[in-house]
Design an enzyme around this catalytic site. Structure first.
Site, PDB file in Angstrom:
ATOM      1  N   LYS A 132       0.758  -1.130   0.044  1.00 48.44           N
ATOM      2  CA  LYS A 132      -0.074  -0.061   0.125  1.00 48.44           C
ATOM      3  C   LYS A 132       0.807   1.371   0.132  1.00 48.44           C
ATOM      4  CE  LYS A 132      -4.034  -2.174   2.431  1.00 48.44           C
ATOM      5  NZ  LYS A 132      -4.979  -2.017   3.464  1.00 48.44           N
TER       6      LYS A 132
ATOM      7  N   ALA B 204      -0.848   1.019   5.822  1.00 52.09           N
ATOM      8  CA  ALA B 204      -0.944   0.137   7.021  1.00 52.09           C
ATOM      9  C   ALA B 204      -2.025  -0.639   6.658  1.00 52.09           C
ATOM     10  CB  ALA B 204      -1.565   1.412   8.149  1.00 52.09           C
ATOM     11  N   ASP B 205      -2.091  -1.869   7.606  1.00 60.05           N
ATOM     12  CA  ASP B 205      -3.390  -2.777   7.431  1.00 60.05           C
ATOM     13  C   ASP B 205      -3.362  -3.589   8.782  1.00 60.05           C
ATOM     14  OD1 ASP B 205      -4.806  -3.824   5.138  1.00 60.05           O
ATOM     15  OD2 ASP B 205      -4.300  -5.742   6.271  1.00 60.05           O
ATOM     16  N   THR B 206      -4.475  -4.051   9.004  1.00 58.99           N
ATOM     17  CA  THR B 206      -5.069  -4.569  10.242  1.00 58.99           C
ATOM     18  C   THR B 206      -5.639  -5.672  10.001  1.00 58.99           C
ATOM     19  OG1 THR B 206      -4.804  -2.468  11.336  1.00 58.99           O
ATOM     20  CG2 THR B 206      -6.070  -4.319  12.467  1.00 58.99           C
TER      21      THR B 206
END
Length: 195
Positions: free
Chosen positions: A55, A70-72
């Site tokens: 990203k 960011a990723d969660t």
């Protein structure tokens, strides 16, 4: 806080934008459209880290500003719970999480003057039992539709969470302590940086 953007955010997430604003960072939105399929043999940590990195890379194209991706994800019994496809999928995830602990992994990648800097954070979340009627009522609020694991700890689902061990902001979508360190390393000033 200066309102002029100092960072590109490779996300359309209002939560991430709000979290960055809370530490004094104004952003330019540059949502990244990447393939979010999990690679064969990829661990949850590798997966979430790769998504954050990809990203950031996609959002950084053509920019001179530092860019954050960011990723969660929610992990329960080794399975990754992303955003629910529909109500049945959300209920399936909440049923699996009900009365148990699970892991929330949040990864951050920042591309800037110092190249690529990244990290990931693991937080344990302990959920109380959630009955079917609560799940139905929760789905009807619309809140879980775009949330990893089908719940928002900062929203109505707060009443489902007994406690957590780790970073609250990471569960919301961006670990602020670690993010602040990455941003400072890239020369991005925070609210408390003296000019």
């Amino acid at each position: 806080m200066n309102d002029a953007p100092v960072l590109r955010l490779a996300s359309a997430s209002p939560r991430r934008r709000e979290l960055l604003a809370s530490i004094g960072v104004s952003v330019e939105l540059a949502p990244a459209d990447i393939d979010e399929s999990r690679g064969e043999g990829e661990s949850p940590e590798q997966f979430v880290s790769r998504l954050a990195r990809e990203k950031a890379e996609a959002g950084h194209r053509g920019s001179t500003r530092p860019t954050l991706g960011a990723d969660t994800v929610v992990v329960c019994d080794g399975a990754i719970f992303g955003k629910p496809r529909d109500e049945a999928h959300a209920r399936e995830m909440l049923t699996a999480l009900s009365g148990r602990e699970h892991l929330v992994l949040s990864a951050v990648a920042v591309i800037g003057a110092q190249g690529l800097r990244e990290c990931w954070v693991a937080t344990q979340v302990f959920m109380r039992r959630i009955d079917e009627a609560e799940m139905a009522a929760y789905w009807s609020t619309g809140e879980p539709a775009d949330k990893a694991g089908g719940y928002a700890v900062q929203g109505r689902a707060a009443i489902f969470v007994e406690r957590l061990e780790g970073s609250y902001s990471a569960v919301v979508g961006l670990p602020l302590y670690e993010t602040a360190s990455l941003l400072r390393a890239q020369g991005v000033a925070l609210w408390n940086d003296v000019p």
